[in-house]
Design a protein around this motif. Sequence first.
Motif, PDB file in Angstrom:
ATOM      1  N   ASP A 101      25.520 -24.242  49.127  1.00 58.43           N
ATOM      2  CA  ASP A 101      25.185 -25.456  48.382  1.00 58.43           C
ATOM      3  C   ASP A 101      24.031 -25.159  47.422  1.00 58.43           C
ATOM      4  OD1 ASP A 101      25.002 -27.993  47.449  1.00 58.43           O
ATOM      5  OD2 ASP A 101      24.142 -28.869  49.282  1.00 58.43           O
ATOM      6  N   LYS A 102      24.366 -24.560  46.303  1.00 59.92           N
ATOM      7  CA  LYS A 102      23.368 -24.131  45.333  1.00 59.92           C
ATOM      8  C   LYS A 102      23.759 -24.629  43.945  1.00 59.92           C
ATOM      9  CE  LYS A 102      22.555 -19.799  47.889  1.00 59.92           C
ATOM     10  NZ  LYS A 102      21.217 -20.122  48.381  1.00 59.92           N
ATOM     11  N   GLY A 103      22.785 -24.574  43.043  1.00 64.54           N
ATOM     12  CA  GLY A 103      23.033 -24.960  41.665  1.00 64.54           C
ATOM     13  C   GLY A 103      23.839 -23.906  40.917  1.00 64.54           C
ATOM     14  N   MET A 104      24.286 -24.280  39.726  1.00 66.22           N
ATOM     15  CA  MET A 104      25.125 -23.386  38.924  1.00 66.22           C
ATOM     16  C   MET A 104      24.413 -22.090  38.568  1.00 66.22           C
ATOM     17  SD  MET A 104      28.003 -24.971  38.585  1.00 66.22           S
ATOM     18  CE  MET A 104      28.782 -24.140  37.220  1.00 66.22           C
ATOM     19  N   PHE A 105      23.089 -22.164  38.401  1.00 66.43           N
ATOM     20  CA  PHE A 105      22.355 -20.944  38.041  1.00 66.43           C
ATOM     21  C   PHE A 105      22.521 -19.869  39.109  1.00 66.43           C
ATOM     22  CE2 PHE A 105      18.517 -18.402  38.591  1.00 66.43           C
ATOM     23  CZ  PHE A 105      18.418 -17.804  37.344  1.00 66.43           C
ATOM     24  N   TRP A 106      22.430 -20.256  40.379  1.00 69.04           N
ATOM     25  CA  TRP A 106      22.496 -19.262  41.444  1.00 69.04           C
ATOM     26  C   TRP A 106      23.901 -18.685  41.574  1.00 69.04           C
ATOM     27  CZ3 TRP A 106      17.850 -17.916  42.138  1.00 69.04           C
ATOM     28  CH2 TRP A 106      16.822 -18.849  42.083  1.00 69.04           C
ATOM     29  N   HIS A 107      24.921 -19.506  41.353  1.00 70.49           N
ATOM     30  CA  HIS A 107      26.297 -18.991  41.402  1.00 70.49           C
ATOM     31  C   HIS A 107      26.546 -18.007  40.250  1.00 70.49           C
ATOM     32  CE1 HIS A 107      27.879 -21.447  44.675  1.00 70.49           C
ATOM     33  NE2 HIS A 107      27.202 -22.472  44.190  1.00 70.49           N
ATOM     34  N   LEU A 108      26.107 -18.371  39.042  1.00 74.92           N
ATOM     35  CA  LEU A 108      26.282 -17.458  37.912  1.00 74.92           C
ATOM     36  C   LEU A 108      25.448 -16.194  38.084  1.00 74.92           C
ATOM     37  CD1 LEU A 108      26.249 -20.033  34.980  1.00 74.92           C
ATOM     38  CD2 LEU A 108      28.186 -18.616  35.681  1.00 74.92           C
ATOM     39  N   SER A 109      24.242 -16.358  38.646  1.00 74.55           N
ATOM     40  CA  SER A 109      23.385 -15.196  38.844  1.00 74.55           C
ATOM     41  C   SER A 109      24.013 -14.209  39.824  1.00 74.55           C
ATOM     42  CB  SER A 109      22.017 -15.654  39.356  1.00 74.55           C
ATOM     43  OG  SER A 109      21.189 -14.552  39.642  1.00 74.55           O
ATOM     44  N   ALA A 110      24.600 -14.714  40.927  1.00 76.91           N
ATOM     45  CA  ALA A 110      25.246 -13.817  41.895  1.00 76.91           C
ATOM     46  C   ALA A 110      26.426 -13.083  41.264  1.00 76.91           C
ATOM     47  CB  ALA A 110      25.705 -14.622  43.111  1.00 76.91           C
ATOM     48  N   SER A 111      27.212 -13.791  40.470  1.00 77.42           N
ATOM     49  CA  SER A 111      28.359 -13.141  39.818  1.00 77.42           C
ATOM     50  C   SER A 111      27.900 -12.089  38.813  1.00 77.42           C
ATOM     51  CB  SER A 111      29.215 -14.204  39.119  1.00 77.42           C
ATOM     52  OG  SER A 111      29.729 -15.126  40.043  1.00 77.42           O
ATOM     53  N   LEU A 112      26.855 -12.416  38.040  1.00 73.30           N
ATOM     54  CA  LEU A 112      26.362 -11.465  37.042  1.00 73.30           C
ATOM     55  C   LEU A 112      25.766 -10.219  37.696  1.00 73.30           C
ATOM     56  CD1 LEU A 112      24.756 -13.873  34.421  1.00 73.30           C
ATOM     57  CD2 LEU A 112      26.724 -12.378  34.084  1.00 73.30           C
ATOM     58  N   GLN A 113      25.128 -10.370  38.847  1.00 66.88           N
ATOM     59  CA  GLN A 113      24.592  -9.197  39.538  1.00 66.88           C
ATOM     60  C   GLN A 113      25.721  -8.257  39.958  1.00 66.88           C
ATOM     61  OE1 GLN A 113      21.906 -10.250  42.738  1.00 66.88           O
ATOM     62  NE2 GLN A 113      20.848 -11.749  41.473  1.00 66.88           N
ATOM     63  N   ARG A 114      26.814  -8.822  40.506  1.00 67.54           N
ATOM     64  CA  ARG A 114      27.957  -7.978  40.888  1.00 67.54           C
ATOM     65  C   ARG A 114      28.566  -7.289  39.664  1.00 67.54           C
ATOM     66  NH1 ARG A 114      29.473 -12.922  44.212  1.00 67.54           N
ATOM     67  NH2 ARG A 114      28.662 -12.496  46.293  1.00 67.54           N
ATOM     68  N   VAL A 115      28.685  -8.036  38.562  1.00 62.39           N
ATOM     69  CA  VAL A 115      29.246  -7.448  37.340  1.00 62.39           C
ATOM     70  C   VAL A 115      28.331  -6.343  36.812  1.00 62.39           C
ATOM     71  CG1 VAL A 115      29.756  -7.912  34.909  1.00 62.39           C
ATOM     72  CG2 VAL A 115      30.594  -9.458  36.677  1.00 62.39           C
ATOM     73  N   ALA A 116      27.019  -6.564  36.876  1.00 62.06           N
ATOM     74  CA  ALA A 116      26.086  -5.560  36.358  1.00 62.06           C
ATOM     75  C   ALA A 116      26.216  -4.247  37.128  1.00 62.06           C
ATOM     76  CB  ALA A 116      24.649  -6.083  36.439  1.00 62.06           C
TER      77      ALA A 116
END
Length: 301
Positions: A101-116
């Motif tokens: 249960d997190k905001g959109m920033f944390w979901h996008l941040s987790a995805s971007l870390q995996r992509v990086a």
Amino acid sequence: MTALTKLDLSGDEAAAQPRRAEAVVHPLPAPPRASIPARLGGAARSAASAIVPPAVALLLVLGLWELLCSGEGAALPPPSQVLTDTWELIVDPFFDNGGTDKGMFWHLSASLQRVAIGFSLAAVAGIALGVLIGQSSLAQRGLDPMFQVLRTVPPLAWLPISLAAFQQADPSAIFVIFITAVWPIILNTAVGIRQIPKDYVNVARVLRLSPPEYFFKIMLPATVPYIFTGLKIGIGLSWLAIVAAEMLIGGVGIGFFIWDAWNSSLMSEIILALIYVGLVGFMLDRAIALIAVRVGGRTAN
């Protein structure tokens, strides 16, 4: 600027010649400098030509969407309802209530870390393998057929293999990103290596450049456009793959957010997430293009 034209004559010849008028060159008048209001007007017209057409197109699409989805029984919510339903997510993207249960920033941040992580590994391995099969005909004959077959495997088809191998969600998602992005980088780098002019290679042999000197002075400048073309394709495929993989592996991430919203029948949140996915994908593509210009002075194809 003023210039005088003179003839180089002896004393008698000069006396015999009729006195000529000196040629005077008058400087050209400087073009009138535009006034501040005129320059501001030009800048405003340039900005308007760049902003108005996409803004008008966006308004037309939103208006058509609102018109089609405002009636009773519509399967999708209109944009006005999407904005109302997701307003708290838009204005507070940083909330964290624990778990998923997190905001959109944390979901996008987790995805971007995996992509990086996955994309960085794919870039290093892809450039190295591309240089190998581009320079060695033996390596090309041995590896290229296998690469041509493996690159056609859909990204999600690799997920069961990676889950069985790594037994954890995060390394499995990173592997899917890696295996998705590495093929265009390999193939484009190899094409760039094979396109290096023979004259460059001959000059390197005459000058007896060492392998590091040949790589940085000949190979890298000649292949930068091809490498960055592969990187641009790779980053786009990576972003597509992570969204699909996160729908299956769960946890924090924009893909899981979309799948969780689907299970809860929250269509407005799905639409908001898709808008964020598109904007982030566009920014990733522009970032690679900007790096390509900085490194090679040219835009990747």
